[in-house]
Design an enzyme around this catalytic site. Sequence first.
Site, PDB file in Angstrom:
ATOM      1  N   SER A  16       0.807  -1.230   0.000  1.00  0.00           N
ATOM      2  CA  SER A  16       0.000   0.000   0.000  1.00  0.00           C
ATOM      3  C   SER A  16       0.835   1.272   0.000  1.00  0.00           C
ATOM      4  O   SER A  16       0.339   2.337  -0.356  1.00  0.00           O
ATOM      5  CB  SER A  16      -0.950   0.003   1.201  1.00  0.00           C
ATOM      6  OG  SER A  16      -0.221  -0.032   2.412  1.00  0.00           O
ATOM      7  N   ARG A  17       2.088   1.184   0.431  1.00  0.00           N
ATOM      8  CA  ARG A  17       2.886   2.415   0.511  1.00  0.00           C
ATOM      9  C   ARG A  17       4.379   2.066   0.483  1.00  0.00           C
ATOM     10  O   ARG A  17       4.751   0.889   0.468  1.00  0.00           O
ATOM     11  CB  ARG A  17       2.538   3.203   1.777  1.00  0.00           C
ATOM     12  CG  ARG A  17       2.831   2.415   3.047  1.00  0.00           C
ATOM     13  CD  ARG A  17       2.438   3.167   4.291  1.00  0.00           C
ATOM     14  NE  ARG A  17       3.410   2.898   5.352  1.00  0.00           N
ATOM     15  CZ  ARG A  17       3.295   3.325   6.591  1.00  0.00           C
ATOM     16  NH1 ARG A  17       2.268   4.061   6.946  1.00  0.00           N
ATOM     17  NH2 ARG A  17       4.233   3.036   7.473  1.00  0.00           N
ATOM     18  N   ASP A  66      -4.383  -8.956   7.097  1.00  0.00           N
ATOM     19  CA  ASP A  66      -3.308  -8.955   8.099  1.00  0.00           C
ATOM     20  C   ASP A  66      -2.494 -10.232   7.927  1.00  0.00           C
ATOM     21  O   ASP A  66      -3.016 -11.345   8.026  1.00  0.00           O
ATOM     22  CB  ASP A  66      -3.920  -8.893   9.501  1.00  0.00           C
ATOM     23  CG  ASP A  66      -2.854  -8.729  10.574  1.00  0.00           C
ATOM     24  OD1 ASP A  66      -1.680  -9.103  10.329  1.00  0.00           O
ATOM     25  OD2 ASP A  66      -3.190  -8.236  11.661  1.00  0.00           O
ATOM     26  N   ASN A  93       7.398  -8.471   1.210  1.00  0.00           N
ATOM     27  CA  ASN A  93       7.861  -7.118   1.530  1.00  0.00           C
ATOM     28  C   ASN A  93       7.326  -6.593   2.862  1.00  0.00           C
ATOM     29  O   ASN A  93       7.977  -5.771   3.499  1.00  0.00           O
ATOM     30  CB  ASN A  93       7.434  -6.181   0.387  1.00  0.00           C
ATOM     31  CG  ASN A  93       7.552  -4.722   0.759  1.00  0.00           C
ATOM     32  OD1 ASN A  93       8.646  -4.157   0.813  1.00  0.00           O
ATOM     33  ND2 ASN A  93       6.415  -4.085   1.070  1.00  0.00           N
ATOM     34  N   SER A 145      17.007  -6.601   4.994  1.00  0.00           N
ATOM     35  CA  SER A 145      17.640  -5.317   5.339  1.00  0.00           C
ATOM     36  C   SER A 145      19.113  -5.578   5.598  1.00  0.00           C
ATOM     37  O   SER A 145      19.480  -6.679   6.048  1.00  0.00           O
ATOM     38  CB  SER A 145      16.998  -4.763   6.619  1.00  0.00           C
ATOM     39  OG  SER A 145      17.795  -3.718   7.137  1.00  0.00           O
ATOM     40  N   TYR A 158      14.345  -6.717  15.022  1.00  0.00           N
ATOM     41  CA  TYR A 158      14.278  -6.515  13.561  1.00  0.00           C
ATOM     42  C   TYR A 158      15.461  -7.224  12.884  1.00  0.00           C
ATOM     43  O   TYR A 158      15.286  -7.902  11.857  1.00  0.00           O
ATOM     44  CB  TYR A 158      14.306  -5.016  13.305  1.00  0.00           C
ATOM     45  CG  TYR A 158      14.139  -4.577  11.873  1.00  0.00           C
ATOM     46  CD1 TYR A 158      12.915  -4.694  11.217  1.00  0.00           C
ATOM     47  CD2 TYR A 158      15.199  -3.984  11.177  1.00  0.00           C
ATOM     48  CE1 TYR A 158      12.756  -4.240   9.907  1.00  0.00           C
ATOM     49  CE2 TYR A 158      15.053  -3.527   9.880  1.00  0.00           C
ATOM     50  CZ  TYR A 158      13.827  -3.662   9.248  1.00  0.00           C
ATOM     51  OH  TYR A 158      13.676  -3.220   7.952  1.00  0.00           O
ATOM     52  N   ALA A 160      17.101  -9.797  13.969  1.00  0.00           N
ATOM     53  CA  ALA A 160      16.891 -11.256  14.039  1.00  0.00           C
ATOM     54  C   ALA A 160      15.884 -11.691  12.979  1.00  0.00           C
ATOM     55  O   ALA A 160      16.080 -12.701  12.284  1.00  0.00           O
ATOM     56  CB  ALA A 160      16.405 -11.643  15.429  1.00  0.00           C
ATOM     57  N   ALA A 161      14.810 -10.915  12.829  1.00  0.00           N
ATOM     58  CA  ALA A 161      13.788 -11.278  11.840  1.00  0.00           C
ATOM     59  C   ALA A 161      14.360 -11.208  10.425  1.00  0.00           C
ATOM     60  O   ALA A 161      14.128 -12.097   9.596  1.00  0.00           O
ATOM     61  CB  ALA A 161      12.589 -10.341  11.961  1.00  0.00           C
ATOM     62  N   LYS A 162      15.133 -10.150  10.146  1.00  0.00           N
ATOM     63  CA  LYS A 162      15.647  -9.959   8.785  1.00  0.00           C
ATOM     64  C   LYS A 162      16.770 -10.960   8.467  1.00  0.00           C
ATOM     65  O   LYS A 162      16.918 -11.382   7.309  1.00  0.00           O
ATOM     66  CB  LYS A 162      16.129  -8.518   8.592  1.00  0.00           C
ATOM     67  CG  LYS A 162      14.996  -7.482   8.627  1.00  0.00           C
ATOM     68  CD  LYS A 162      13.912  -7.767   7.604  1.00  0.00           C
ATOM     69  CE  LYS A 162      12.995  -6.586   7.351  1.00  0.00           C
ATOM     70  NZ  LYS A 162      11.872  -6.929   6.450  1.00  0.00           N
TER      71      LYS A 162
HETATM   72  P1  NAD Z   1       6.212   1.014   5.301  1.00  0.00           P
HETATM   73  O1  NAD Z   1       5.948   1.060   6.772  1.00  0.00           O
HETATM   74  O2  NAD Z   1       6.148   2.283   4.527  1.00  0.00           O
HETATM   75  O3  NAD Z   1       5.205  -0.040   4.615  1.00  0.00           O
HETATM   76  C1  NAD Z   1       5.019  -1.330   5.188  1.00  0.00           C
HETATM   77  C2  NAD Z   1       3.951  -2.078   4.448  1.00  0.00           C
HETATM   78  O4  NAD Z   1       3.771  -3.333   5.134  1.00  0.00           O
HETATM   79  C3  NAD Z   1       2.592  -1.373   4.455  1.00  0.00           C
HETATM   80  O5  NAD Z   1       1.918  -1.620   3.243  1.00  0.00           O
HETATM   81  C4  NAD Z   1       1.866  -2.090   5.585  1.00  0.00           C
HETATM   82  O6  NAD Z   1       0.417  -2.085   5.437  1.00  0.00           O
HETATM   83  C5  NAD Z   1       2.408  -3.500   5.444  1.00  0.00           C
HETATM   84  N1  NAD Z   1       2.246  -4.266   6.677  1.00  0.00           N
HETATM   85  C6  NAD Z   1       2.765  -4.000   7.908  1.00  0.00           C
HETATM   86  N2  NAD Z   1       2.302  -4.892   8.803  1.00  0.00           N
HETATM   87  C7  NAD Z   1       1.478  -5.745   8.125  1.00  0.00           C
HETATM   88  C8  NAD Z   1       0.680  -6.862   8.498  1.00  0.00           C
HETATM   89  N3  NAD Z   1       0.597  -7.303   9.752  1.00  0.00           N
HETATM   90  N4  NAD Z   1      -0.061  -7.470   7.526  1.00  0.00           N
HETATM   91  C9  NAD Z   1      -0.037  -7.025   6.244  1.00  0.00           C
HETATM   92  N5  NAD Z   1       0.704  -5.990   5.838  1.00  0.00           N
HETATM   93  C10 NAD Z   1       1.451  -5.344   6.769  1.00  0.00           C
HETATM   94  O7  NAD Z   1       7.625   0.300   5.157  1.00  0.00           O
HETATM   95  P2  NAD Z   1       8.758   0.379   4.009  1.00  0.00           P
HETATM   96  O8  NAD Z   1       9.798   1.334   4.476  1.00  0.00           O
HETATM   97  O9  NAD Z   1       8.131   0.555   2.683  1.00  0.00           O
HETATM   98  O10 NAD Z   1       9.388  -1.079   4.150  1.00  0.00           O
HETATM   99  C11 NAD Z   1       9.034  -2.161   3.300  1.00  0.00           C
HETATM  100  C12 NAD Z   1       9.955  -3.340   3.594  1.00  0.00           C
HETATM  101  O11 NAD Z   1      11.307  -2.934   3.380  1.00  0.00           O
HETATM  102  C13 NAD Z   1       9.876  -3.830   5.044  1.00  0.00           C
HETATM  103  O12 NAD Z   1      10.007  -5.219   5.082  1.00  0.00           O
HETATM  104  C14 NAD Z   1      11.079  -3.175   5.678  1.00  0.00           C
HETATM  105  O13 NAD Z   1      11.526  -3.895   6.800  1.00  0.00           O
HETATM  106  C15 NAD Z   1      12.073  -3.217   4.544  1.00  0.00           C
HETATM  107  N6  NAD Z   1      13.155  -2.240   4.668  1.00  0.00           N
HETATM  108  C16 NAD Z   1      12.890  -0.917   4.716  1.00  0.00           C
HETATM  109  C17 NAD Z   1      13.952  -0.021   4.852  1.00  0.00           C
HETATM  110  C18 NAD Z   1      13.737   1.457   4.899  1.00  0.00           C
HETATM  111  O14 NAD Z   1      14.733   2.163   5.123  1.00  0.00           O
HETATM  112  N7  NAD Z   1      12.552   1.979   4.684  1.00  0.00           N
HETATM  113  C19 NAD Z   1      15.264  -0.502   4.937  1.00  0.00           C
HETATM  114  C20 NAD Z   1      15.484  -1.870   4.892  1.00  0.00           C
HETATM  115  C21 NAD Z   1      14.416  -2.745   4.743  1.00  0.00           C
END
Ligand code: NAD
Length: 250
Positions: A16-17, A66, A93, A145, A158, A160-162
Amino acid sequence: MTETNNPKIAIVTGGSRGIGRSIVQTLADNGMRVYFNYSSPDDSDARQTQADVEKKGGFCQGFQVDILKQDDVQAFFKSVLKQTGAIHVLVNNAGITRDGLLPMMSEKQWDQVIDVNLRGAYLCTKAVLKPMIRQRWGRIIAISSIVGISGNAGQSNYAAAKAGLIGFTKSVAQEMASRQITANVVAPGFIQTQMTDDLNNTQQEQLLSRIPMKRMGTPEDISAVVRFLSSDDAGYITGQVIRVCGGLSM
Ligand code: NAD
């Protein structure tokens, strides 16, 4: 699978974002039909993703599912399969952070982060394997990540999960390689999204000083790599971790 004119079907979790939205857009630009889920009961972000894609003539559909609710996840994949008959690409993602130094970290913070980032990927990957095996073609891409490689103070849950997501995806790669199903990991550095907007100015400046390329990444830096990994051209790449981090982790 031989190439046909039928569009490929992709599922992106958390579309979604942020990074997920960019991945949805990029895969749709590439002619795929993209289905995505998201968690928030407010669907305005998801509608924006859909509007952006449709404006460029692509197809996507978003569902509030969810990732922690196993029955809902299974129903989501089942309904996509019923509509399309195939799933070619899965992008794991969806992710969250609940940061805190370990002595102060609650079990809830720990469990939430492991559940969304890691258990969610397990549930979704399991759901796509049967159709991919039948097709003898599939692309599974996990968004981990660099924190999962190097660790990060205040993010033990985080990290540990990644890190778990990397081990998980490499194992899937080994189990599925003979079926022409690849599984790879993209490990972003710091990417400008709502997730990182929470950092204050001082934290952002400190971060930038550590990044050799002196800028944060964009969601498009990530989705470009996902587009390649999901293509036929990437058919001989599996079990790999590709860092997209401006040189922060080498
Ligand atoms: P964001 O918070 O902007 O978006 C997260 C998305 O995950 C949203 O669409 C949200 O609705 C969805 N989501 C969260 N919990 C959920 C659930 N329980 N069920 C279904 N959907 C769920 O995050 P982002 O920055 O776009 O990150 C996206 C991915 O990239 C993540 O896995 C994040 O860990 C990883 N990441 C991000 C960064 C960063 O700097 N932004 C760096 C490394 C890794």
